[in-house]
Design an enzyme around this catalytic site. Sequence first.
Site, PDB file in Angstrom:
ATOM      1  N   TRP A 144       0.841  -1.203   0.000  1.00 44.10           N
ATOM      2  CA  TRP A 144       0.000   0.000   0.000  1.00 44.10           C
ATOM      3  C   TRP A 144       0.875   1.251   0.000  1.00 44.10           C
ATOM      4  CZ3 TRP A 144      -1.158  -4.249   3.183  1.00 44.10           C
ATOM      5  CH2 TRP A 144      -2.315  -4.947   2.818  1.00 44.10           C
TER       6      TRP A 144
ATOM      7  N   HIS B 231      -7.002   1.593   2.502  1.00 44.55           N
ATOM      8  CA  HIS B 231      -8.071   0.602   2.288  1.00 44.55           C
ATOM      9  C   HIS B 231      -9.131   0.794   3.381  1.00 44.55           C
ATOM     10  CE1 HIS B 231      -5.424  -2.481   4.754  1.00 44.55           C
ATOM     11  NE2 HIS B 231      -5.468  -1.302   5.313  1.00 44.55           N
TER      12      HIS B 231
ATOM     13  N   ARG C  10      -4.139   6.051  -2.557  1.00 42.35           N
ATOM     14  CA  ARG C  10      -2.822   5.417  -2.622  1.00 42.35           C
ATOM     15  C   ARG C  10      -1.892   6.252  -3.481  1.00 42.35           C
ATOM     16  NH1 ARG C  10      -4.285  -1.070  -3.000  1.00 42.35           N
ATOM     17  NH2 ARG C  10      -5.847  -0.974  -1.345  1.00 42.35           N
TER      18      ARG C  10
ATOM     19  N   ALA D  53     -13.519 -11.667   6.056  1.00 40.27           N
ATOM     20  CA  ALA D  53     -13.538 -10.260   5.645  1.00 40.27           C
ATOM     21  C   ALA D  53     -13.210 -10.194   4.160  1.00 40.27           C
ATOM     22  CB  ALA D  53     -12.521  -9.460   6.450  1.00 40.27           C
TER      23      ALA D  53
HETATM   24  C1  FA5 Z   1      -6.878  -4.494   0.119  1.00 41.88           C
HETATM   25  O1  FA5 Z   1      -6.945  -3.275   0.078  1.00 41.88           O
HETATM   26  C2  FA5 Z   1      -7.370  -5.282   1.311  1.00 41.88           C
HETATM   27  N1  FA5 Z   1      -7.729  -4.361   2.356  1.00 41.88           N
HETATM   28  C3  FA5 Z   1      -8.543  -6.137   0.903  1.00 41.88           C
HETATM   29  C4  FA5 Z   1      -8.931  -7.121   1.938  1.00 41.88           C
HETATM   30  C5  FA5 Z   1      -9.935  -6.853   2.826  1.00 41.88           C
HETATM   31  C6  FA5 Z   1      -8.276  -8.348   2.015  1.00 41.88           C
HETATM   32  C7  FA5 Z   1     -10.319  -7.752   3.786  1.00 41.88           C
HETATM   33  C8  FA5 Z   1      -8.630  -9.272   2.968  1.00 41.88           C
HETATM   34  C9  FA5 Z   1      -9.650  -8.963   3.854  1.00 41.88           C
HETATM   35  P1  FA5 Z   1      -5.999  -4.721  -2.314  1.00 41.88           P
HETATM   36  O2  FA5 Z   1      -4.908  -3.766  -2.180  1.00 41.88           O
HETATM   37  O3  FA5 Z   1      -5.780  -5.901  -3.160  1.00 41.88           O
HETATM   38  O4  FA5 Z   1      -6.456  -5.220  -0.892  1.00 41.88           O
HETATM   39  O5  FA5 Z   1      -7.270  -3.923  -2.857  1.00 41.88           O
HETATM   40  C10 FA5 Z   1      -8.552  -4.515  -2.886  1.00 41.88           C
HETATM   41  C11 FA5 Z   1      -9.250  -4.206  -4.197  1.00 41.88           C
HETATM   42  O6  FA5 Z   1      -9.291  -2.802  -4.386  1.00 41.88           O
HETATM   43  C12 FA5 Z   1      -8.511  -4.730  -5.418  1.00 41.88           C
HETATM   44  O7  FA5 Z   1      -8.885  -6.055  -5.683  1.00 41.88           O
HETATM   45  C13 FA5 Z   1      -8.983  -3.796  -6.494  1.00 41.88           C
HETATM   46  O8  FA5 Z   1     -10.265  -4.188  -6.963  1.00 41.88           O
HETATM   47  C14 FA5 Z   1      -9.133  -2.513  -5.762  1.00 41.88           C
HETATM   48  N2  FA5 Z   1      -7.954  -1.674  -5.933  1.00 41.88           N
HETATM   49  C15 FA5 Z   1      -6.779  -1.730  -5.298  1.00 41.88           C
HETATM   50  N3  FA5 Z   1      -5.940  -0.769  -5.698  1.00 41.88           N
HETATM   51  C16 FA5 Z   1      -6.601  -0.057  -6.621  1.00 41.88           C
HETATM   52  C17 FA5 Z   1      -6.278   1.092  -7.413  1.00 41.88           C
HETATM   53  N4  FA5 Z   1      -5.112   1.708  -7.320  1.00 41.88           N
HETATM   54  N5  FA5 Z   1      -7.231   1.555  -8.261  1.00 41.88           N
HETATM   55  C18 FA5 Z   1      -8.415   0.964  -8.334  1.00 41.88           C
HETATM   56  N6  FA5 Z   1      -8.780  -0.109  -7.623  1.00 41.88           N
HETATM   57  C19 FA5 Z   1      -7.887  -0.627  -6.778  1.00 41.88           C
END
Ligand code: FA5
Length: 342
Positions: A164, A184, A210, A310
């Site tokens: 992140w 997140h 981010r 979650a």
């Molecule tokens: C998370 O942010 C974790 N908090 C998710 C989680 C929650 C895991 C609870 C387990 C339990 P991640 O960084 O992969 O994970 O982001 C989750 C989703 O947000 C991604 O699958 C994507 O759909 C979306 N996402 C992430 N980064 C971006 C971005 N820069 N732009 C648009 N969508 C994004």
Amino acid sequence: MEERLYGDHTMADIDLAAVERRALDELAAACDAAAAAAWRARYLGKKGEVTQLLRGLGVLPADRRKQAGQTANRLRALLQEAFDRRRALLEASSPAPSAAIDVTLPARPHRQGHLHPITLTLREIERAFRDMGFAVVEGPQVEWDEYNFERLRIPADHPARDMWDTLWIDYERDGRYPMLLRTHTSPMQIRYIERHRPPIRVIVPGTCYRYEATDATHEWMLTQVEGLVIDEGISFAHLKGTLEAFVHRLFGPDVEARFRCDYFPFVEPGAEVAIRWRDGRWIELLGAGMVHPEILAATGYDPARYTGFAFGIGVERTAMLRYGIDDIRYFYDNALGFLEQF
Ligand code: FA5
């Protein structure tokens, strides 16, 4: 000799002072442009009283004509002046024609806007989870490091922080920067567990940030919907069933969802869910997993009794897949040509 000058009166009979008084009284009572114009026609027009009077002077004997002529001319000049003043006054106190309200004009068409595609998608996601019995709660976008990372089992030196790229708030305390824009919605897991007892079944929609270079599937501002379920006897099967029901509700019963192992420090085991894009590519939609037992224990729950799952859904990705949009950057470009299509 014929001295008919005016109506039934002879010039000798006419009391010019009385005409003057009557005319001025009537002019003072003329309270709009039309009334003033009518007054003018009545006294100074071609057939007006004073004009007729002047025309009749010719029949007077020469010795009287001169003096009567001067008196009548003075009266005409006086009335003309009074009229000019009155007209100026009326014009000054009534609105100019261009400012007048024309009630017969057709109304301007009412331009109706509509909700942004991300709001529409967010509402659909919320409806899907409400129907499965979830409550909707919200949390702060400016967050403490403690909630965004530390209590999610990501200490300061943990390499998972690299997952992140973070926007920090310029606020120093004890030589550290403890405040950030949440990366997140997962910090709300901790905030909610702290204040509630099981059974828990909530979703948390919200904006995250981010420090990320944008491309077709990444934005620096994104919307997530966090989900949290904690109760006795919750298993990975519940996680899978819930997320499959969500995917089929939003994308249709035939859409393939792929579950794969993934790593997030706050879940064990962890998974990611991708769905198949038109060209056969898989697009990652969300991260998920079983709530880590250490997180349950740290907030006073007995992990031997309670388990939970979650997930964190990307709303822009969901909208891209729902509407067939191949570049995430369209959403926040503010191009009306794009937004008007929804
Ligand atoms: C998370 O942010 C974790 N908090 C998710 C989680 C929650 C895991 C609870 C387990 C339990 P991640 O960084 O992969 O994970 O982001 C989750 C989703 O947000 C991604 O699958 C994507 O759909 C979306 N996402 C992430 N980064 C971006 C971005 N820069 N732009 C648009 N969508 C994004």
